[in-house]
Design a protein around this motif. Structure first.
Motif, mmCIF file in Angstrom:
data_model
loop_
_atom_site.group_PDB
_atom_site.id
_atom_site.type_symbol
_atom_site.label_atom_id
_atom_site.label_comp_id
_atom_site.label_asym_id
_atom_site.label_seq_id
_atom_site.Cartn_x
_atom_site.Cartn_y
_atom_site.Cartn_z
ATOM 1 N N GLN A 32 -3.412 -11.087 3.994
ATOM 2 C CA GLN A 32 -2.793 -9.927 3.359
ATOM 3 C C GLN A 32 -2.012 -10.393 2.145
ATOM 4 O OE1 GLN A 32 -0.607 -8.105 6.628
ATOM 5 N NE2 GLN A 32 -2.279 -6.656 6.933
ATOM 6 N N CYS A 64 2.649 -13.036 -5.959
ATOM 7 C CA CYS A 64 1.740 -12.541 -4.919
ATOM 8 C C CYS A 64 2.019 -13.346 -3.656
ATOM 9 C CB CYS A 64 0.299 -12.688 -5.353
ATOM 10 S SG CYS A 64 -0.915 -12.297 -4.061
ATOM 11 N N VAL A 83 0.516 -9.268 -1.181
ATOM 12 C CA VAL A 83 1.458 -8.279 -1.699
ATOM 13 C C VAL A 83 1.973 -8.749 -3.056
ATOM 14 C CG1 VAL A 83 3.611 -7.041 -1.326
ATOM 15 C CG2 VAL A 83 2.143 -7.610 0.626
ATOM 16 N N GLY A 92 -4.973 -7.590 -3.048
ATOM 17 C CA GLY A 92 -3.707 -6.887 -2.901
ATOM 18 C C GLY A 92 -3.827 -5.470 -3.420
ATOM 19 N N GLN A 93 -2.725 -4.736 -3.357
ATOM 20 C CA GLN A 93 -2.707 -3.340 -3.771
ATOM 21 C C GLN A 93 -2.463 -3.165 -5.259
ATOM 22 O OE1 GLN A 93 -3.475 -0.614 -1.742
ATOM 23 N NE2 GLN A 93 -4.199 -2.365 -0.546
ATOM 24 N N SER A 129 4.158 -8.334 -6.646
ATOM 25 C CA SER A 129 5.429 -7.803 -7.129
ATOM 26 C C SER A 129 5.689 -8.349 -8.523
ATOM 27 C CB SER A 129 6.572 -8.176 -6.186
ATOM 28 O OG SER A 129 6.726 -9.581 -6.107
#
Length: 118
Positions: free
Chosen positions: A3, A22, A5, A109-110, A7
């Protein structure tokens, strides 16, 4: 399973800098090639930079000399330092992780939005 994420995105004036991060889950982060991609409005997702498990880096021509990809395996984190930003760098930036030869089966990631104003 990994996973990711991202930022660090935001709004910056042309010529400014941002550092994207990340964070990855899992205990095998160091074995993955990590990459950054971006997608501007109305355009396809494009490759930006990658760093291998051994630290070898590769960049798309448009960011060479301005962006730097790095990784900290102790923190399970990959970074993208972006300097001398241009309005054409505006996009959603995505982090990806792969073990295979290509990005087709990577984890993603998103995304985080980067907007560069002129």
């Amino acid at each position: 399973q990994v996973q990711l994420v991202e930022s660090g995105g935001g709004l910056v004036q042309a010529g400014g800098s941002l550092r994207l991060s990340c964070a990855a889950s899992g205990r095998t982060f160091s074995t993955y090639t990590m990459g950054w991609f971006r997608q501007a409005p109305g355009k396809e997702r494009e490759f930006v930079a990658q760093i291998s498990w051994s630290g070898s880096t590769y960049y798309t021509d448009s960011v060479k000399g301005r962006f730097t990809i790095s990784r900290d395996n102790a923190k399970n984190t990959v970074y993208l330092q972006m300097n001398s930003l241009k309005p054409e760098d505006t996009a959603v930036y995505y982090c990806a992780a792969r073990r295979g030869a290509g990005w087709g089966e990577a984890y993603w990631g998103q995304g985080t939005q980067v907007t560069v104003s002129s």
